[in-house]
Design a protein around this motif. Sequence first.
Motif, PDB file in Angstrom:
ATOM      1  N   ILE A   1      -3.581   5.555   0.586  1.00  9.68           N
ATOM      2  CA  ILE A   1      -4.238   5.645   1.884  1.00  9.68           C
ATOM      3  C   ILE A   1      -4.892   7.029   2.045  1.00  9.68           C
ATOM      4  O   ILE A   1      -6.035   7.145   2.481  1.00  9.68           O
ATOM      5  N   LEU A   2      -4.172   8.098   1.663  1.00 11.50           N
ATOM      6  CA  LEU A   2      -4.713   9.456   1.764  1.00 11.50           C
ATOM      7  C   LEU A   2      -5.937   9.642   0.861  1.00 11.50           C
ATOM      8  O   LEU A   2      -6.913  10.290   1.246  1.00 11.50           O
ATOM      9  N   LEU A   3      -5.886   9.044  -0.295  1.00 12.27           N
ATOM     10  CA  LEU A   3      -7.017   9.150  -1.216  1.00 12.27           C
ATOM     11  C   LEU A   3      -8.248   8.440  -0.647  1.00 12.27           C
ATOM     12  O   LEU A   3      -9.370   8.938  -0.751  1.00 12.27           O
ATOM     13  N   ALA A   4      -8.072   7.304  -0.025  1.00  8.91           N
ATOM     14  CA  ALA A   4      -9.183   6.562   0.560  1.00  8.91           C
ATOM     15  C   ALA A   4      -9.788   7.328   1.739  1.00  8.91           C
ATOM     16  O   ALA A   4     -11.017   7.392   1.905  1.00  8.91           O
ATOM     17  N   VAL A   5      -8.945   7.951   2.580  1.00  8.24           N
ATOM     18  CA  VAL A   5      -9.438   8.724   3.715  1.00  8.24           C
ATOM     19  C   VAL A   5     -10.207   9.945   3.219  1.00  8.24           C
ATOM     20  O   VAL A   5     -11.276  10.284   3.736  1.00  8.24           O
ATOM     21  N   ALA A   6      -9.700  10.620   2.197  1.00  8.03           N
ATOM     22  CA  ALA A   6     -10.382  11.797   1.648  1.00  8.03           C
ATOM     23  C   ALA A   6     -11.728  11.416   1.064  1.00  8.03           C
ATOM     24  O   ALA A   6     -12.735  12.135   1.229  1.00  8.03           O
ATOM     25  N   GLY A   7     -11.846  10.300   0.385  1.00  8.40           N
ATOM     26  CA  GLY A   7     -13.117   9.851  -0.166  1.00  8.40           C
ATOM     27  C   GLY A   7     -14.123   9.530   0.924  1.00  8.40           C
ATOM     28  O   GLY A   7     -15.315   9.834   0.807  1.00  8.40           O
ATOM     29  N   ALA A   8     -13.651   8.873   1.998  1.00 11.59           N
ATOM     30  CA  ALA A   8     -14.544   8.524   3.098  1.00 11.59           C
ATOM     31  C   ALA A   8     -15.073   9.793   3.780  1.00 11.59           C
ATOM     32  O   ALA A   8     -16.257   9.883   4.140  1.00 11.59           O
TER      33      ALA A   8
ATOM     34  N   LEU B   1       0.840  -1.185   0.000  1.00 15.86           N
ATOM     35  CA  LEU B   1       0.000   0.000   0.000  1.00 15.86           C
ATOM     36  C   LEU B   1       0.880   1.241   0.000  1.00 15.86           C
ATOM     37  O   LEU B   1       1.818   1.357   0.777  1.00 15.86           O
ATOM     38  N   ARG B   2       0.539   2.127  -0.862  1.00 14.26           N
ATOM     39  CA  ARG B   2       1.283   3.382  -0.929  1.00 14.26           C
ATOM     40  C   ARG B   2       0.623   4.431  -0.045  1.00 14.26           C
ATOM     41  O   ARG B   2      -0.593   4.391   0.161  1.00 14.26           O
ATOM     42  N   PRO B   3       1.401   5.421   0.441  1.00 20.03           N
ATOM     43  CA  PRO B   3       0.811   6.457   1.267  1.00 20.03           C
ATOM     44  C   PRO B   3      -0.202   7.307   0.493  1.00 20.03           C
ATOM     45  O   PRO B   3      -1.184   7.781   1.056  1.00 20.03           O
ATOM     46  N   GLU B   4       0.000   7.498  -0.824  1.00 21.16           N
ATOM     47  CA  GLU B   4      -0.944   8.284  -1.620  1.00 21.16           C
ATOM     48  C   GLU B   4      -2.296   7.603  -1.689  1.00 21.16           C
ATOM     49  O   GLU B   4      -3.352   8.235  -1.660  1.00 21.16           O
TER      50      GLU B   4
END
Length: 147
Positions: A8-15, A3-6
């Motif tokens: 993870i950030l994209l998934a958190v922003a979508g949620a 898993l890349r950090p980008e």
Amino acid sequence: MKLRPEGILLAVAGALAIAMPALLLPGEAGRAPRSAPVPAPIGAGTMPALARVYERPLFGAAEPAEAPADAPRLVGIVGRLNVDAVALVKASDGATRTLGIGESVDGWSLASLAIDAAFFTRGSERVRVPLPIEPGGGDAAPSETGP
């Protein structure tokens, strides 16, 4: 799979984007907010009759339709307006006099001259004295009749 950090950030922003509207709504989602009662308009009186609105002057006070009986009668205007014009007026004693701007007769002072009238003042009173015109449209000067 790594898993890349980008990602993870994209998934958190979508949620957060999906959950934010639900978090911002207070209490019940379907209930409309209560509005404050609308106060009555201030100074809402009755409107004047339309005829009265059309009768009043547009700019300031209107000049009276006729000059007072004791105002001088205008016989004519001689000269160039705003240069050397004088008014020929008939005084109360019947004599005809010439008046320049600022001169007076019978208590009335000549304030100004127009192409077809003279303006006289007496105290705070201001009157417009028009040139006399015959009902037929011609000047009031006597006409000569030939044989």
